[in-house]
Design an enzyme around this catalytic site. Structure first.
Site, PDB file in Angstrom:
ATOM      1  CG  LEU A 258      26.710 -18.147 -24.555  1.00  0.00           C
ATOM      2  CD1 LEU A 258      27.664 -17.913 -25.378  1.00  0.00           C
ATOM      3  CD2 LEU A 258      25.627 -18.289 -25.331  1.00  0.00           C
TER       4      LEU A 258
ATOM      5  CB  ILE B  46      25.458 -16.390 -18.570  1.00  0.00           C
ATOM      6  CG1 ILE B  46      26.382 -16.570 -17.805  1.00  0.00           C
ATOM      7  CG2 ILE B  46      25.338 -14.713 -18.595  1.00  0.00           C
ATOM      8  CD1 ILE B  46      26.052 -16.599 -16.164  1.00  0.00           C
ATOM      9  CD  GLU B  47      23.099 -14.680 -24.201  1.00  0.00           C
ATOM     10  OE1 GLU B  47      22.177 -13.930 -23.841  1.00  0.00           O
ATOM     11  OE2 GLU B  47      24.099 -14.254 -24.523  1.00  0.00           O
ATOM     12  CB  SER B  48      17.774 -18.297 -21.788  1.00  0.00           C
ATOM     13  OG  SER B  48      18.398 -19.706 -21.838  1.00  0.00           O
TER      14      SER B  48
END
Length: 190
Positions: free
Chosen positions: A67, A70-72
């Site tokens: 996560l 993918i997020e940052s």
């Protein structure tokens, strides 16, 4: 320790996403998932923060890392065009609800984001739906009674699942699914 029912659900998620996930594998370019280590930290420290928050909130550390990637991309100073902040890209309103004072503090951000993801898992009881709620908001998941038909959210759920597969299995999804299903069959639960 992750309950076998959660692992079985993750395996089912992975199996459901196999065609789209592997269809995109050819588009992957080296370095696409390079994880930036926050300033003043080491890779080992970041993995420790992820393990600590994952254990505290009953999550698989590979899911939390996927996560974050993918997020940052591991950028603690990341700010999305919509205003999401930090490693786990937490929206300001959600940060207030989670009592996250500094969304750019990597340990606090990972803890709050993990707590929020756990909340979505409890609410929806499904990894795909929890990821969709993390991305599009729980109200969107309720409104559509499933993963919303937003292209961004559809891509997001697949991308996190794809990265989770790689992190969890080293790319050997078949062996991972077999192991999870064997464990579930040993308990008599799907």
């Amino acid at each position: 320790m992750i309950p076998k029912t959660v692992l079985a659900a993750m395996a089912a998620l992975l199996l459901a996403l196999v065609p789209p996930v592997f269809a995109r594998a050819a588009e992957h370019t080296p370095g696409e998932f390079e994880f930036r280590v926050p300033k003043g930290a080491t890779s080992a420290q970041v993995k420790g923060w992820i393990r600590q928050a994952s254990a505290k909130h009953g999550l698989d550390p590979c899911l939390v890392q996927a996560l974050i990637e993918i997020e940052s991309g591991g950028d603690q100073a990341a700010v999305s065009p919509k205003g999401a902040q930090g490693l786990m890209q937490i929206m300001p309103g959600t940060a207030r609800d989670l009592k996250l004072d500094d969304p750019f503090d990597p340990t606090a951000n990972i803890d709050a984001g993990s707590r929020y993801l756990r909340e979505q898992l409890r609410t929806f009881g499904d990894v795909r739906l929890a990821l969709a709620a993390y991305n599009a908001g729980p109200e969107a998941v309720r409104k559509f009674a499933g993963v919303p038909p937003y292209p961004e959210t559809q891509r997001y759920v697949a991308a996190v699942a794809n990265r989770f597969i790689v992190l969890k299995t080293g790319g050997n999804m078949e062996a991972f699914v077999k192991k999870v299903l064997e464990g579930a069959n040993a308990t008599g639960k799907p």
